[in-house]
Design an enzyme around this catalytic site. Structure first.
Site, mmCIF file in Angstrom:
data_model
loop_
_atom_site.group_PDB
_atom_site.id
_atom_site.type_symbol
_atom_site.label_atom_id
_atom_site.label_comp_id
_atom_site.label_asym_id
_atom_site.label_seq_id
_atom_site.Cartn_x
_atom_site.Cartn_y
_atom_site.Cartn_z
ATOM 1 N N ARG A 190 -3.044 70.135 -2.415
ATOM 2 C CA ARG A 190 -3.196 68.804 -3.254
ATOM 3 C C ARG A 190 -2.817 69.118 -4.668
ATOM 4 O O ARG A 190 -2.127 68.367 -5.333
ATOM 5 C CB ARG A 190 -4.513 68.131 -3.413
ATOM 6 C CG ARG A 190 -4.858 66.913 -3.941
ATOM 7 C CD ARG A 190 -5.291 67.025 -5.416
ATOM 8 N NE ARG A 190 -5.730 65.784 -5.678
ATOM 9 C CZ ARG A 190 -5.014 64.760 -6.440
ATOM 10 N NH1 ARG A 190 -3.599 65.289 -6.634
ATOM 11 N NH2 ARG A 190 -5.024 63.818 -6.867
ATOM 12 N N TYR A 193 1.683 69.519 -6.673
ATOM 13 C CA TYR A 193 2.260 68.540 -7.608
ATOM 14 C C TYR A 193 1.790 68.887 -8.950
ATOM 15 O O TYR A 193 2.496 69.233 -10.000
ATOM 16 C CB TYR A 193 1.777 66.998 -7.548
ATOM 17 C CG TYR A 193 2.192 65.951 -8.204
ATOM 18 C CD1 TYR A 193 3.550 65.638 -8.230
ATOM 19 C CD2 TYR A 193 0.946 65.242 -8.871
ATOM 20 C CE1 TYR A 193 3.716 64.760 -9.239
ATOM 21 C CE2 TYR A 193 1.664 64.280 -9.915
ATOM 22 C CZ TYR A 193 2.817 64.026 -9.893
ATOM 23 O OH TYR A 193 3.306 63.025 -10.783
ATOM 24 N N ARG A 243 0.329 55.075 -3.490
ATOM 25 C CA ARG A 243 -1.000 55.308 -4.451
ATOM 26 C C ARG A 243 -1.871 54.215 -4.092
ATOM 27 O O ARG A 243 -1.455 52.997 -3.502
ATOM 28 C CB ARG A 243 -0.443 55.429 -5.800
ATOM 29 C CG ARG A 243 0.509 56.666 -5.974
ATOM 30 C CD ARG A 243 0.983 57.225 -7.217
ATOM 31 N NE ARG A 243 2.152 56.075 -7.279
ATOM 32 C CZ ARG A 243 3.102 56.099 -8.589
ATOM 33 N NH1 ARG A 243 2.674 57.098 -9.445
ATOM 34 N NH2 ARG A 243 4.153 55.331 -8.368
ATOM 35 N N PHE A 248 -4.307 49.511 -1.226
ATOM 36 C CA PHE A 248 -5.145 48.719 -1.196
ATOM 37 C C PHE A 248 -4.522 47.080 -1.294
ATOM 38 O O PHE A 248 -5.086 46.242 -0.500
ATOM 39 C CB PHE A 248 -6.180 48.489 -2.658
ATOM 40 C CG PHE A 248 -7.098 49.539 -2.541
ATOM 41 C CD1 PHE A 248 -7.454 50.273 -1.578
ATOM 42 C CD2 PHE A 248 -7.908 49.736 -3.727
ATOM 43 C CE1 PHE A 248 -8.408 51.154 -1.504
ATOM 44 C CE2 PHE A 248 -8.878 50.649 -3.703
ATOM 45 C CZ PHE A 248 -9.447 51.383 -2.777
ATOM 46 N N LYS A 348 -12.778 62.610 -12.657
ATOM 47 C CA LYS A 348 -12.765 61.516 -13.763
ATOM 48 C C LYS A 348 -11.285 61.836 -14.568
ATOM 49 O O LYS A 348 -11.012 63.132 -14.805
ATOM 50 C CB LYS A 348 -13.877 61.797 -14.655
ATOM 51 C CG LYS A 348 -14.012 60.833 -15.410
ATOM 52 C CD LYS A 348 -15.620 61.186 -16.220
ATOM 53 C CE LYS A 348 -15.968 60.107 -17.364
ATOM 54 N NZ LYS A 348 -16.770 59.145 -16.629
ATOM 55 N N ARG A 349 -10.683 60.962 -15.032
ATOM 56 C CA ARG A 349 -9.488 61.333 -15.773
ATOM 57 C C ARG A 349 -9.443 60.043 -17.116
ATOM 58 O O ARG A 349 -8.913 58.808 -16.755
ATOM 59 C CB ARG A 349 -8.101 61.156 -15.048
ATOM 60 C CG ARG A 349 -7.813 62.051 -14.070
ATOM 61 C CD ARG A 349 -6.433 62.277 -13.960
ATOM 62 N NE ARG A 349 -6.468 62.979 -12.613
ATOM 63 C CZ ARG A 349 -5.853 62.622 -11.604
ATOM 64 N NH1 ARG A 349 -5.619 61.110 -11.408
ATOM 65 N NH2 ARG A 349 -5.768 63.238 -10.396
#
Length: 398
Positions: A190, A193, A243, A248, A348-349
């Site tokens: 992952r 990237y 994404r 969703f 968290k970002r």
């Protein structure tokens, strides 16, 4: 032609930058102009400036209204160049003719990072090398789009879950010039990237230090809005996994439960595309303030867990569509089940906004609920009928 009949951009040369200097029209080579960000940036530049854009991409669907054909008032202002930067000798010529190159080209879908790691690394590092080289050798300015993923995991994520320091900003707020870049082990592909993006950042920074390349690096934090990604089976591959917001949206349009990976506990911030494009516009027209800088572009006020995002989207889409939510609107799935082996994530970002606010005076404006309403209204109007037809054809053939 009288001034009253001139297009809005005709007087753009009289505009002033943040230091009071006149803004001269630029010629911009925009690589990846046909994508989500590129399409909005092209619209902004055509509507509000006198800049000329060479729009470079393999597809032009999202900018077709600007280039196929160009409206009369944009004649000579924007041209589409269908080429793949992997192997097209025309790229250097376009960069040479431009004052500024903006590189938006990337594979940037998390589902691809550990299922297509080679393509991910090549696209985000190897394919970007000629762009940097041509800009450096020809003394051309470069705005390169990176990602907030270069930060990797937060320092706080290595503390026990109940440790009080996890709540202290210095353990999770991400600063361009201070925060370390912390990735998982090599077997967690992952991070292919993030590593590729970080390495091209380091190369650009080194070109600036050793060869005088004028550059700006942009680190987007989840830019959201109309035309983002694709809806599988409609304008993207049926097996594709876009994404989170498009995932969703696809579930909501098909009246399927939203899939929460590992319970949807990861925390993210989201910024409206038009707010973010305003930041890029400021970078373009204020080189003295933007050169040599790395900018976080996000909205720390729009922080939610992925589960909270799913709840908000379910509520907003019910209002937009007039359809009641499902009795069970969400289901939990494991990251292995959803993404396959090798997936990992950051907890968290949250972007620190000090540098971009100081240099460019930019702050995001749009609350999360407002940007979700705008985006889901677009998704519903654009895709609902196509999905109905697709589902009805699938039902008839089964």
């Amino acid at each position: 032609m009288s001034s009253s009949s001139s297009p809005p951009a005709a007087s753009a040369a009289a505009r002033l930058d943040l230091d009071g200097n006149p803004i001269a029209p630029l010629t911009i080579c925009m690589i990846g102009a046909g994508g989500f960000i590129g399409s909005h940036l092209c619209e902004k530049l055509m509507a509000e400036t006198a800049h000329v854009v060479y729009a470079v991409d393999v597809y032009c669907d999202k900018i077709r209204h600007l280039v196929d054909p160009a409206p009369p008032h944009l004649h000579g202002r924007i041209s589409f160049h269908r080429l793949n930067i992997k192997n097209d000798s025309r790229l250097e010529g376009l960069i040479k003719m431009a004052d500024l190159t903006i590189n938006l080209a990337a594979i940037c879908t998390p589902a691809d990072y550990n299922t297509r790691p080679l393509d991910t690394i090549y696209s985000n590092f190897i394919d970007a090398l000629p762009v940097v080289k041509y800009c450096s050798e020809n003394n051309k300015r470069l705005i390169h789009f990176s990602t907030c993923e270069v930060y990797g995991k937060t320092i706080g994520s290595f503390l026990p879950t109940d440790h009080p320091l996890r709540k202290e900003p210095e353990f999770y707020v991400l600063k361009e010039d201070e925060s370390p870049c912390i990735f998982g082990p090599i077997v967690k592909q992952r991070w292919s990237y993030a590593c590729a993006k970080q390495l091209i950042e380091r190369l650009i920074f080194a070109e600036g230090a050793e060869n005088g390349l004028e550059f700006t690096i942009v680190r987007p934090f989840n830019w959201i809005g109309p035309r983002m990604d694709f809806i599988p089976g409609v304008d993207g591959p049926s097996e594709g996994v876009p994404r989170v917001l498009a995932c969703f949206s696809n579930n909501l349009l098909r009246r399927e439960p939203l899939k929460l990976v590992d319970g949807g506990q990861s925390q993210r911030t989201f910024v409206y595309i038009k707010d973010a494009i305003e930041a890029v516009h400021l970078m373009i027209e204020n080189p003295a303030r933007a050169n040599g800088q790395i900018f976080n572009v996000g909205n720390p006020n729009n922080e939610v867990t992925v589960r909270q995002l799913a709840e908000m989207m379910t509520e907003v889409y019910a209002n937009v569509s007039g359809e009641p939510p499902l009795d069970e609107p969400m289901i939990d799935v494991s990251s292995k089940q959803f993404y396959g082996e090798g997936y990992d994530d950051s907890d968290k970002r949250i972007p620190d906004m000090t540098i971009i606010n100081k240099q460019l005076g930019w702050n995001p404006k749009t609350p999360l609920k407002d940007l979700l309403e705008t985006t889901l209204t677009y998704q519903h109007k654009t895709y609902k009928e196509a999905i109905k037809r697709q589902m009805s054809q699938a039902s008839a053939s089964s």
